[in-house]
Design a protein around this motif. Structure first.
Motif, PDB file in Angstrom:
ATOM      1  N   LYS A 164      19.889  44.456  41.130  1.00 21.45           N
ATOM      2  CA  LYS A 164      19.809  44.320  39.676  1.00 21.45           C
ATOM      3  C   LYS A 164      18.407  43.855  39.329  1.00 21.45           C
ATOM      4  O   LYS A 164      17.812  43.052  40.052  1.00 21.45           O
ATOM      5  CB  LYS A 164      20.843  43.300  39.175  1.00 21.45           C
ATOM      6  CG  LYS A 164      20.890  43.146  37.664  1.00 21.45           C
ATOM      7  CD  LYS A 164      21.978  42.161  37.272  1.00 21.45           C
ATOM      8  CE  LYS A 164      22.068  42.024  35.750  1.00 21.45           C
ATOM      9  NZ  LYS A 164      23.142  41.070  35.355  1.00 21.45           N
ATOM     10  N   TRP A 165      17.860  44.331  38.234  1.00 19.06           N
ATOM     11  CA  TRP A 165      16.528  43.911  37.807  1.00 19.06           C
ATOM     12  C   TRP A 165      16.566  42.495  37.261  1.00 19.06           C
ATOM     13  O   TRP A 165      17.542  42.072  36.641  1.00 19.06           O
ATOM     14  CB  TRP A 165      15.987  44.847  36.732  1.00 19.06           C
ATOM     15  CG  TRP A 165      15.741  46.234  37.206  1.00 19.06           C
ATOM     16  CD1 TRP A 165      16.561  47.319  37.044  1.00 19.06           C
ATOM     17  CD2 TRP A 165      14.602  46.705  37.926  1.00 19.06           C
ATOM     18  NE1 TRP A 165      15.999  48.431  37.619  1.00 19.06           N
ATOM     19  CE2 TRP A 165      14.800  48.084  38.168  1.00 19.06           C
ATOM     20  CE3 TRP A 165      13.442  46.099  38.388  1.00 19.06           C
ATOM     21  CZ2 TRP A 165      13.872  48.865  38.845  1.00 19.06           C
ATOM     22  CZ3 TRP A 165      12.510  46.866  39.065  1.00 19.06           C
ATOM     23  CH2 TRP A 165      12.730  48.228  39.285  1.00 19.06           C
ATOM     24  N   LYS A 166      15.495  41.762  37.501  1.00 17.31           N
ATOM     25  CA  LYS A 166      15.344  40.408  36.966  1.00 17.31           C
ATOM     26  C   LYS A 166      13.939  40.286  36.396  1.00 17.31           C
ATOM     27  O   LYS A 166      12.955  40.474  37.107  1.00 17.31           O
ATOM     28  CB  LYS A 166      15.559  39.366  38.071  1.00 17.31           C
ATOM     29  CG  LYS A 166      15.387  37.936  37.590  1.00 17.31           C
ATOM     30  CD  LYS A 166      15.534  36.965  38.753  1.00 17.31           C
ATOM     31  CE  LYS A 166      15.269  35.534  38.305  1.00 17.31           C
ATOM     32  NZ  LYS A 166      15.322  34.588  39.440  1.00 17.31           N
ATOM     33  N   LYS A 167      13.842  39.977  35.114  1.00 16.81           N
ATOM     34  CA  LYS A 167      12.540  39.977  34.445  1.00 16.81           C
ATOM     35  C   LYS A 167      11.757  38.691  34.699  1.00 16.81           C
ATOM     36  O   LYS A 167      10.639  38.724  35.174  1.00 16.81           O
ATOM     37  CB  LYS A 167      12.732  40.217  32.945  1.00 16.81           C
ATOM     38  CG  LYS A 167      13.340  41.587  32.638  1.00 16.81           C
ATOM     39  CD  LYS A 167      13.489  41.815  31.150  1.00 16.81           C
ATOM     40  CE  LYS A 167      14.063  43.192  30.872  1.00 16.81           C
ATOM     41  NZ  LYS A 167      14.213  43.463  29.423  1.00 16.81           N
ATOM     42  N   GLY A 168      12.291  37.554  34.366  1.00 15.78           N
ATOM     43  CA  GLY A 168      11.598  36.297  34.595  1.00 15.78           C
ATOM     44  C   GLY A 168      10.350  36.139  33.731  1.00 15.78           C
ATOM     45  O   GLY A 168      10.071  36.943  32.840  1.00 15.78           O
ATOM     46  N   LYS A 169       9.560  35.101  34.030  1.00 16.84           N
ATOM     47  CA  LYS A 169       8.359  34.789  33.256  1.00 16.84           C
ATOM     48  C   LYS A 169       7.099  34.772  34.115  1.00 16.84           C
ATOM     49  O   LYS A 169       6.009  34.519  33.596  1.00 16.84           O
ATOM     50  CB  LYS A 169       8.532  33.431  32.563  1.00 16.84           C
ATOM     51  CG  LYS A 169       9.685  33.390  31.572  1.00 16.84           C
ATOM     52  CD  LYS A 169       9.795  32.008  30.927  1.00 16.84           C
ATOM     53  CE  LYS A 169      10.948  31.964  29.932  1.00 16.84           C
ATOM     54  NZ  LYS A 169      11.085  30.618  29.311  1.00 16.84           N
ATOM     55  N   PHE A 170       7.234  35.049  35.403  1.00 14.89           N
ATOM     56  CA  PHE A 170       6.088  34.997  36.317  1.00 14.89           C
ATOM     57  C   PHE A 170       5.417  36.367  36.335  1.00 14.89           C
ATOM     58  O   PHE A 170       5.439  37.084  37.340  1.00 14.89           O
ATOM     59  CB  PHE A 170       6.573  34.576  37.700  1.00 14.89           C
ATOM     60  CG  PHE A 170       5.500  33.995  38.583  1.00 14.89           C
ATOM     61  CD1 PHE A 170       4.847  32.830  38.238  1.00 14.89           C
ATOM     62  CD2 PHE A 170       5.161  34.607  39.771  1.00 14.89           C
ATOM     63  CE1 PHE A 170       3.860  32.283  39.057  1.00 14.89           C
ATOM     64  CE2 PHE A 170       4.186  34.078  40.602  1.00 14.89           C
ATOM     65  CZ  PHE A 170       3.532  32.913  40.235  1.00 14.89           C
ATOM     66  N   LEU A 171       4.822  36.729  35.203  1.00 13.00           N
ATOM     67  CA  LEU A 171       4.352  38.088  34.952  1.00 13.00           C
ATOM     68  C   LEU A 171       2.827  38.156  34.882  1.00 13.00           C
ATOM     69  O   LEU A 171       2.144  37.142  34.737  1.00 13.00           O
ATOM     70  CB  LEU A 171       4.932  38.602  33.630  1.00 13.00           C
ATOM     71  CG  LEU A 171       6.452  38.501  33.464  1.00 13.00           C
ATOM     72  CD1 LEU A 171       6.845  38.879  32.043  1.00 13.00           C
ATOM     73  CD2 LEU A 171       7.160  39.387  34.475  1.00 13.00           C
ATOM     74  N   ALA A 172       2.310  39.370  34.975  1.00 14.21           N
ATOM     75  CA  ALA A 172       0.873  39.582  34.819  1.00 14.21           C
ATOM     76  C   ALA A 172       0.449  39.220  33.398  1.00 14.21           C
ATOM     77  O   ALA A 172       1.069  39.639  32.427  1.00 14.21           O
ATOM     78  CB  ALA A 172       0.523  41.035  35.123  1.00 14.21           C
ATOM     79  N   ASP A 173      -0.602  38.424  33.294  1.00 15.72           N
ATOM     80  CA  ASP A 173      -1.143  37.992  32.006  1.00 15.72           C
ATOM     81  C   ASP A 173      -2.651  38.221  32.043  1.00 15.72           C
ATOM     82  O   ASP A 173      -3.377  37.529  32.744  1.00 15.72           O
ATOM     83  CB  ASP A 173      -0.815  36.506  31.796  1.00 15.72           C
ATOM     84  CG  ASP A 173      -1.308  35.970  30.457  1.00 15.72           C
ATOM     85  OD1 ASP A 173      -2.186  36.615  29.836  1.00 15.72           O
ATOM     86  OD2 ASP A 173      -0.844  34.909  30.038  1.00 15.72           O
ATOM     87  N   ASP A 174      -3.127  39.186  31.278  1.00 20.33           N
ATOM     88  CA  ASP A 174      -4.524  39.615  31.334  1.00 20.33           C
ATOM     89  C   ASP A 174      -5.407  38.876  30.321  1.00 20.33           C
ATOM     90  O   ASP A 174      -6.532  39.278  30.074  1.00 20.33           O
ATOM     91  CB  ASP A 174      -4.597  41.124  31.098  1.00 20.33           C
ATOM     92  CG  ASP A 174      -5.907  41.732  31.573  1.00 20.33           C
ATOM     93  OD1 ASP A 174      -6.312  41.454  32.717  1.00 20.33           O
ATOM     94  OD2 ASP A 174      -6.541  42.466  30.786  1.00 20.33           O
TER      95      ASP A 174
END
Length: 241
Positions: free
Chosen positions: A108-118
């Motif tokens: 299952k996909w999990k989005k979370g907040k540990f994402l790329a931030d440019d």
């Protein structure tokens, strides 16, 4: 197969393992193919919730599913790559040792907040082997003009592996377990050279994540926006999720 396992399989997406490759002394690369991947609205930094013990009655319910970073995605071929480190000796490590080509997997996909931030001018990447693939995909999705500094650590230099494109953009370090003091010492010389607004990504061992987050917040007075942290594993529990 019990009722719980049947329900889990119905709510998770189904895929197959296309390839399993050992890419370092303690890391495997797994490529999964599933029809739904082509249509998924992917953001670099998303995770998979992967079933690693669904058919094993001796494993508790909370341990039947583990989170792994999406290292790479190819929507044209409906595939995703993940890297699984075995150094924690947890449930996922045991699963990856025995899984094989053409095995069915559930995820299952999990989005979370540990994402790329440019949005920043410069970046610090700090993590252990469990976080390396995640930091790779973050790094690949930052603009070319960004300043990138890094401290990636393991107890064995042979544990490290290059990114999916063959690049080695990070500084690999042989360090003992829970090397927070060593990392802070290195940061004392790195941080003064950082330019403009800086974001730090801290991932991996939960102990290091806590210590370094406190260091940036309390000692350096960095704002919450500048600090992105994600414990990937706990040395006592052999996993966090």
């Amino acid at each position: 197969m019990g009722l719980v396992e049947t329900i889990i399989k119905k709510v998770l997406e189904k895929g197959i393992i296309l390839t399993k490759t050992k890419i370092s002394d303690s890391v495997y690369k797994i490529r999964i193919q599933s029809d739904g991947i082509a249509d998924y609205d992917f953001v670099p930094g998303h995770f998979l919730r992967l079933g690693v013990g669904i058919d094993q009655d001796e494993i508790s319910l909370k341990d039947k599913v583990r989170s792994y970073s999406v290292w790479d995605i190819n929507k044209e071929n409906s595939t995703i790559d993940i890297a699984i480190a075995t150094h924690s000796n947890g449930i996922g490590a045991k699963w990856v040792e025995t899984c094989k080509h053409n095995d069915t997997v559930y995820f299952k996909w999990k989005k979370g907040k540990f994402l790329a931030d440019d949005s920043a001018d410069s970046y610090l990447m700090i993590g252990d082997l469990s976080a390396l693939s995640h930091l790779y995909i973050i790094n690949r999705n930052l603009s070319d003009n960004k300043q990138i500094e890094s401290i990636i650590y393991s107890e064995n230099m042979d544990d490290f592996f290059p990114d999916v494109n063959g690049a080695n953009p990070f500084d690999f370090n042989v360090m003992s377990e829970n090397p927070s003091v060593e990392i802070i010492q290195k940061l004392n010389s790195i941080i003064p050279e950082m330019k403009g607004e800086t974001i730090v990504y801290i991932a991996g061992d939960s102990r290091v994540c806590v210590t370094l987050t406190n260091y940036f917040r309390k000692e350096l007075n960095w704002s919450a926006k500048q600090i992105k942290t994600k414990p990937f594993w706990n040395p006592d529990k052999k996993g966090l999720e």
